[in-house]
Design a protein around this motif. Structure first.
Motif, PDB file in Angstrom:
ATOM      1  N   ASP A 209       0.811  -1.223   0.000  1.00 31.78           N
ATOM      2  CA  ASP A 209       0.000   0.000   0.000  1.00 31.78           C
ATOM      3  C   ASP A 209       0.846   1.277   0.000  1.00 31.78           C
ATOM      4  O   ASP A 209       0.505   2.264   0.652  1.00 31.78           O
ATOM      5  N   GLY A 210       1.961   1.253  -0.720  1.00 32.23           N
ATOM      6  CA  GLY A 210       2.813   2.433  -0.792  1.00 32.23           C
ATOM      7  C   GLY A 210       3.848   2.533   0.315  1.00 32.23           C
ATOM      8  O   GLY A 210       4.681   3.454   0.317  1.00 32.23           O
ATOM      9  N   TYR A 211       3.827   1.607   1.261  1.00 29.69           N
ATOM     10  CA  TYR A 211       4.801   1.598   2.356  1.00 29.69           C
ATOM     11  C   TYR A 211       5.916   0.592   2.056  1.00 29.69           C
ATOM     12  O   TYR A 211       5.682  -0.450   1.422  1.00 29.69           O
ATOM     13  N   THR A 212       7.115   0.912   2.524  1.00 29.31           N
ATOM     14  CA  THR A 212       8.247  -0.003   2.415  1.00 29.31           C
ATOM     15  C   THR A 212       8.637  -0.465   3.808  1.00 29.31           C
ATOM     16  O   THR A 212       8.929   0.352   4.692  1.00 29.31           O
ATOM     17  N   VAL A 213       8.619  -1.769   4.005  1.00 28.52           N
ATOM     18  CA  VAL A 213       8.962  -2.357   5.297  1.00 28.52           C
ATOM     19  C   VAL A 213      10.311  -3.048   5.167  1.00 28.52           C
ATOM     20  O   VAL A 213      10.512  -3.867   4.258  1.00 28.52           O
ATOM     21  N   THR A 214      11.239  -2.718   6.051  1.00 35.07           N
ATOM     22  CA  THR A 214      12.571  -3.308   6.035  1.00 35.07           C
ATOM     23  C   THR A 214      12.844  -3.984   7.376  1.00 35.07           C
ATOM     24  O   THR A 214      12.664  -3.382   8.432  1.00 35.07           O
ATOM     25  N   VAL A 215      13.256  -5.241   7.315  1.00 33.92           N
ATOM     26  CA  VAL A 215      13.561  -6.008   8.524  1.00 33.92           C
ATOM     27  C   VAL A 215      15.072  -6.057   8.712  1.00 33.92           C
ATOM     28  O   VAL A 215      15.813  -6.390   7.787  1.00 33.92           O
ATOM     29  N   ARG A 216      15.516  -5.712   9.921  1.00 31.38           N
ATOM     30  CA  ARG A 216      16.937  -5.712  10.245  1.00 31.38           C
ATOM     31  C   ARG A 216      17.195  -6.644  11.414  1.00 31.38           C
ATOM     32  O   ARG A 216      16.482  -6.611  12.404  1.00 31.38           O
ATOM     33  N   GLY A 217      18.225  -7.451  11.281  1.00 29.99           N
ATOM     34  CA  GLY A 217      18.575  -8.409  12.327  1.00 29.99           C
ATOM     35  C   GLY A 217      18.912  -9.753  11.706  1.00 29.99           C
ATOM     36  O   GLY A 217      18.531 -10.047  10.570  1.00 29.99           O
ATOM     37  N   GLU A 218      19.636 -10.561  12.453  1.00 35.25           N
ATOM     38  CA  GLU A 218      20.030 -11.887  11.991  1.00 35.25           C
ATOM     39  C   GLU A 218      19.617 -12.914  13.037  1.00 35.25           C
ATOM     40  O   GLU A 218      20.442 -13.394  13.825  1.00 35.25           O
ATOM     41  N   PRO A 219      18.337 -13.261  13.086  1.00 39.11           N
ATOM     42  CA  PRO A 219      17.859 -14.194  14.119  1.00 39.11           C
ATOM     43  C   PRO A 219      18.423 -15.592  13.933  1.00 39.11           C
ATOM     44  O   PRO A 219      18.652 -16.038  12.809  1.00 39.11           O
TER      45      PRO A 219
END
Length: 313
Positions: A209-219
């Protein structure tokens, strides 16, 4: 041979025997020093079953285990069984219609066999209900209503044909498991022709919906790791996220191998409509592999759901 020589010989033989026994014990325990019983590893014949019209993904069947299904997860289990600590999820074994909204009714019974009606509030709700398609292309997160007799009704939106798994996530308010977060699940079939959809490759960003989601981390599997989610729009950080379930984002993860379930708990405090751009989560995955993340957040008065595949080592 003198008495002193015989005594020295006995001591040497005793030490040697002790060393042999100790070596055998260490080998049985493995490098971690804790006994490992390979016979306790759990395998489900369905895990190697070929894909079918009811399970088009090519992944193991919804209830299959890969040796990790019995390992306790962050929410009282991996969600691959309908019974945990004496609590049982019961529902009619009838298919759900394809392409049409449907009510899914279920009951949670306690160790005494009676329907449970006393649930604690967890993230503003007494019951979180999920429906996930076996190839992870379908996801619904609902908050069903409970009748006086303990029967819950979840109003599902239209489902695509295939095999689905329904999850009930709750916290008993009383009894031996009071205060424990539990996840129970059952498979359900939606008849019809199901097209195979491959799992998208692992990625760190997703668009919705026009948003950019970025996940950070190395689980890492079976280890608690912080994980951060950054939300942006039009290249700029989003700072006006609105509360949803008493947090700024709700993050659910489902394992691509067997549909194991993980609910990642938010750690960012809520302060009005001022959430973002960075949200912190307490991430603890019960097993390695590819996990499909479903991030739900509210912005602009709407609920958005971003999806991406996360590789957990």
């Amino acid at each position: 041979m003198s008495s002193t020589s015989r005594t020295s010989r006995r001591r040497a033989l005793t030490a040697c025997a002790t060393a042999v026994v100790l070596t055998a014990l260490l080998a049985a325990c493995g490098p971690g020093g804790a006994a490992h019983d390979s016979a306790g590893t759990h395998h489900d014949p369905a895990a190697s079953a070929p894909a079918s019209a009811a399970d088009p993904s090519g992944h193991p069947a919804a209830g299959a285990a890969d040796g990790m299904a019995d390992m306790p997860g962050p929410d009282g289990g991996t969600g691959l069984t309908d019974t945990v600590q004496g609590y049982r999820l019961t529902a009619p074994d009838t298919p759900l219609p394809a392409g049409a909204a449907a009510d899914y009714r279920f009951t949670v019974t306690g160790p005494d066999g009676r329907a449970v009606t006393d649930f604690a509030v967890d993230q503003t709700q007494r019951m979180h209900f999920y429906a996930v398609r076996s190839d992870l292309t379908g996801f619904q997160h609902l908050h069903p209503t409970m009748a006086a007799d303990g029967t819950w009704t979840a109003s599902l939106a239209a489902l695509a044909p295939g095999t689905w798994r329904t999850y009930a996530s709750f916290v008993p308010k009383s009894g031996g498991a009071a205060g424990s977060a539990l996840v129970l699940s059952r498979p359900v079939t939606v008849p019809g022709t199901a097209a195979a959809v491959p799992l998208p490759p692992a990625a760190t960003t997703a668009q919705v919906d026009g948003y950019t989601v970025t996940v950070r981390g190395e689980p890492m599997a079976r280890m608690a790791h912080p994980m951060t989610v950054h939300i942006a729009r039009d290249g700029g950080p989003v700072t006006d996220l609105q509360p949803y379930l008493d947090t700024y984002a709700h993050l659910t993860a489902v394992h691509a191998g067997d549909l194991a379930f993980a609910h990642l708990h938010p750690a960012t405090a809520v302060d009005g409509d001022h959430g973002g751009p960075d949200l912190t989560f307490h991430a603890e995955f019960p097993q390695a592999g590819d996990w499909r993340l479903f991030l739900q957040f509210r912005a602009g008065g709407r609920l958005h759901t971003a999806e991406l595949t996360l590789r957990v080592g």
